[in-house]
Design a protein around this motif. Structure first.
Motif, mmCIF file in Angstrom:
data_model
loop_
_atom_site.group_PDB
_atom_site.id
_atom_site.type_symbol
_atom_site.label_atom_id
_atom_site.label_comp_id
_atom_site.label_asym_id
_atom_site.label_seq_id
_atom_site.Cartn_x
_atom_site.Cartn_y
_atom_site.Cartn_z
ATOM 1 N N UNK A 287 0.829 -1.210 0.000
ATOM 2 C CA UNK A 287 0.000 0.000 0.000
ATOM 3 C C UNK A 287 0.862 1.258 0.000
ATOM 4 N N UNK A 288 1.914 1.257 0.817
ATOM 5 C CA UNK A 288 2.792 2.427 0.862
ATOM 6 C C UNK A 288 3.527 2.613 -0.466
ATOM 7 N N UNK A 289 3.903 1.523 -1.090
ATOM 8 C CA UNK A 289 4.568 1.611 -2.397
ATOM 9 C C UNK A 289 3.620 2.157 -3.459
ATOM 10 N N UNK B 241 4.845 9.757 3.679
ATOM 11 C CA UNK B 241 5.206 10.171 5.028
ATOM 12 C C UNK B 241 4.180 11.110 5.658
ATOM 13 N N UNK B 242 3.165 11.472 4.892
ATOM 14 C CA UNK B 242 2.085 12.286 5.449
ATOM 15 C C UNK B 242 0.723 11.615 5.315
ATOM 16 N N UNK B 243 0.621 10.620 4.441
ATOM 17 C CA UNK B 243 -0.662 9.967 4.188
ATOM 18 C C UNK B 243 -0.550 8.472 4.469
ATOM 19 N N UNK C 159 4.168 5.923 6.438
ATOM 20 C CA UNK C 159 5.260 4.944 6.358
ATOM 21 C C UNK C 159 6.449 5.351 7.226
ATOM 22 N N UNK C 160 7.061 4.380 7.926
ATOM 23 C CA UNK C 160 8.256 4.676 8.729
ATOM 24 C C UNK C 160 9.565 4.259 8.049
ATOM 25 N N UNK C 161 9.501 3.878 6.787
ATOM 26 C CA UNK C 161 10.678 3.302 6.126
ATOM 27 C C UNK C 161 11.423 4.345 5.305
ATOM 28 N N UNK C 162 12.654 4.005 4.958
ATOM 29 C CA UNK C 162 13.508 4.941 4.249
ATOM 30 C C UNK C 162 13.074 5.178 2.814
ATOM 31 N N UNK D 89 10.906 12.083 10.579
ATOM 32 C CA UNK D 89 9.862 12.350 11.568
ATOM 33 C C UNK D 89 8.998 11.128 11.847
ATOM 34 N N UNK D 90 9.151 10.071 11.072
ATOM 35 C CA UNK D 90 8.301 8.882 11.236
ATOM 36 C C UNK D 90 9.053 7.710 11.864
ATOM 37 N N UNK D 91 10.253 7.960 12.368
ATOM 38 C CA UNK D 91 11.048 6.867 12.914
ATOM 39 C C UNK D 91 10.434 6.249 14.164
ATOM 40 N N UNK D 92 9.595 6.987 14.860
ATOM 41 C CA UNK D 92 8.980 6.465 16.088
ATOM 42 C C UNK D 92 7.712 5.660 15.817
ATOM 43 N N UNK D 93 7.275 5.592 14.564
ATOM 44 C CA UNK D 93 6.014 4.916 14.236
ATOM 45 C C UNK D 93 5.966 3.455 14.699
ATOM 46 N N UNK D 94 7.045 2.634 14.525
ATOM 47 C CA UNK D 94 6.950 1.242 14.981
ATOM 48 C C UNK D 94 6.638 1.101 16.463
ATOM 49 N N UNK D 95 6.924 2.140 17.257
ATOM 50 C CA UNK D 95 6.638 2.094 18.689
ATOM 51 C C UNK D 95 5.162 2.052 19.018
#
Length: 542
Positions: free
Chosen positions: A141-143, A153-155, A180-183, A365-371
């Motif tokens: 979905x993110x792809x 990174x915003x949607x 998405x929290x990925x690179x 800014x999305x690195x904390x999402x997996x938490x």
């Protein structure tokens, strides 16, 4: 030349070492290896068939349209038992395979023999539904969001694609509205693959699995080369790091993007160390070798690409800097001398990927999402839950949410402290830097609230290349044997139906036991249990 040491003791000088050349297997050993390979392959096939009813299938399951195979989708409890039997056989097969990789043996399986074994066990897992989690559907979905020219990174999938989109429908509920929290490198690659697969879920999963398989191939390529540099038998490293059940179950079958990030990290280390000379503390540093600086820069660039897939790979950069600083006199000025150019290469590659991908720097800014996930196998989560229960018992109310926030910060602080300690100790020649890297990545994984079984591979794989001690191999083996059974292949907890798992485990245990009896009859040395003790002569006849 190699860049490897065997420490003579804590704080003492080290000496370069190469693993002794092992002799090839004899005919009897080869027959045993073939039997082990067949045992694991049968397990992989059982897991493949069981996954048709017990895997994390898409909402509109295409298996239901396939004659014969759709039977598995209609008997999920039986399919789960079959899948667990396959998991058990593959884990036991891996343990038996370790017999041919023990550094204590004079005769060890060759690199080619291990490569063929890993391939035979992995191939049946390439064409099945995802296992152990539904993360790959979030990747799809993110792809697709990237492919449509929107900002992942915003949607989240629900906002960008719509709730009714087939890709959104397969994403777990908690991730449908999460960005998405990925690179950016990973999402850009995913965007290109989305253009090939469109909204076809099966094709999308297969393409994502090929991307993960590329990462596994990089691990298989780099691991034995690094192992030889650090005095570890390449076959031993391959057994622990590449044939590991966690690799096959979570990186291959689960198609997690950790595979590509880990592969790039290990490949970057191998390339960066390729021309570095052997360095012993106290010796005068040799002059620069031809191409040495080029390979260092290339190694940093590949490491950075790994971090642009998943940020965990960035841990390798400071430890690699220590390796290069120790190539000189190992002084603080050498650390600065090595660190500044390497930081510049890292910055240039990062900016190039972020801008070249068109996705920018929103991933930071999305690195904390997996938490957002509280994993029940995480010590941070369990300590918070215990604190919440105590709070209720003492009449203070349920403070679990607050405790998770606090304990998460404590986990980050402990992981940072462990990383700094091992960086400093590595710089002072107390540890090999790659061992410090593995321990630091392990601490960061274990002390994360969202810890998952495959997170431990961030520690196991680099340590497999350099930690030759039997204690580490025993600990890593125990972890790799236990973790595959903690998460059902569906990724579900079967809430309210614990009997489903109980019956599946019991049935699988019976199947594995019968298989071991058959193996013992064919090759008793592979299953040396139970051991028959010789009868002792009665004392009055002695």
């Amino acid at each position: 030349m190699a860049f490897g040491w065997r420490a003579a003791g804590r704080g003492t000088a080290a000496s370069p070492v190469r693993p002794p050349e092992a002799e090839p297997l004899r005919d009897a050993d080869i027959r045993g290896l073939h039997l082990v390979r067949l045992f694991g392959t049968v397990g992989a096939l059982l897991l493949a068939f069981g996954s048709l009813g017990a895997g994390a299938a898409p909402v509109l399951n295409p298996v239901l349209e396939i004659p014969v195979l759709r039977v598995f989708a209609r008997i999920p409890t039986v399919a789960l038992a079959i899948a667990f039997a396959g998991i058990g056989m593959m884990v036991v097969g891996w343990l038996m395979l370790g017999r041919f990789a023990s550094p204590a043996r004079d005769r060890i399986a060759s690199r080619g023999q291990f490569d063929r074994t890993v391939a035979m066990w992995a191939i049946p897992l390439l064409f099945i539904p995802p296992l152990f989690s539904r993360d790959v559907y979030a990747y799809l979905a993110q792809s697709e969001i990237v492919h449509r020219g929107m900002d992942p990174y915003t949607l989240g999938p629900a906002d960008a694609l719509g709730v009714g989109d087939p890709l959104t429908a397969n994403v777990s509920n908690m991730w449908r509205e999460t960005s998405a929290p990925y690179g950016p490198l990973y999402l850009r690659l995913g965007g290109w693959l989305a253009g090939l697969s469109g909204n076809h879920i099966v094709v999308g999963v297969l393409l994502q699995r090929l991307l993960a398989l590329a990462g596994v191939a990089l691990i298989v390529w780099a691991l034995p080369r690094l192992a030889r540099r650090f005095g570890v038998q390449p076959s031993t490293a391959l057994w622990l790091g590449a044939a590991n059940p966690l690799v096959l179950f979570h990186l291959v079958a689960g198609a997690h993007n950790d595979a590509l990030a880990l592969g790039l990290m290990m490949a970057g280390l191998e390339l960066g160390l390729r021309r570095l000379p052997v360095r012993i503390k106290g010796d005068d540093p040799p002059p620069l070798a031809k191409g040495e600086l080029l390979f260092i820069a290339l190694g940093v660039a590949v490491l950075t690409l790994g971090a642009m897939v998943k940020v965990n790979a960035v841990f390798a950069l400071p430890f690699f800097t220590v390796m290069v600083a120790r190539r000189w006199h190992g002084r603080l000025r050498d650390l600065v001398r090595a660190g500044l150019p390497m930081a510049l290469v890292f910055a240039v590659v990062t900016v190039a990927v972020c801008l070249g991908s068109g996705l920018g720097f929103g991933w930071i800014a999305r690195l904390s999402t997996p938490g957002m996930v509280w994993s029940w196998i995480s010590p941070i989560t369990e300590l918070s839950n215990v604190g919440g229960v105590l709070g209720i018992a003492l009449g203070l109310g349920n403070q679990t949410n607050s405790l998770v926030s606090v304990m998460t910060l404590v986990g980050y602080a402990l992981a940072a402290a462990i990383t700094l300690k091992f960086l400093w100790d590595s710089f002072n020649w107390r540890y090999r830097p790659i061992i410090g890297l593995g321990v630091s990545l392990g601490a960061a994984s274990v002390l994360h609230v969202a810890m998952q079984p495959w997170y431990l591979l961030w520690a196991v794989i680099p340590l497999a290349a350099a930690a030759g001690t039997s204690r580490f191999r025993i600990a890593a083996t125990v972890i790799s044997v236990i973790l595959p059974f903690l998460t059902p292949p569906t990724g579900s907890t079967f809430a309210g139906r614990p009997f489903v798992l109980a019956f599946a485990y019991l049935s699988a245990g019976v199947v594995v036991a019968i298989a071991l009896v058959i193996v013992r009859r064919q090759e008793p040395s592979l299953v040396p249990w139970p051991v028959k003790r010789p009868k002792q002569m009665p004392e009055h006849l002695a």
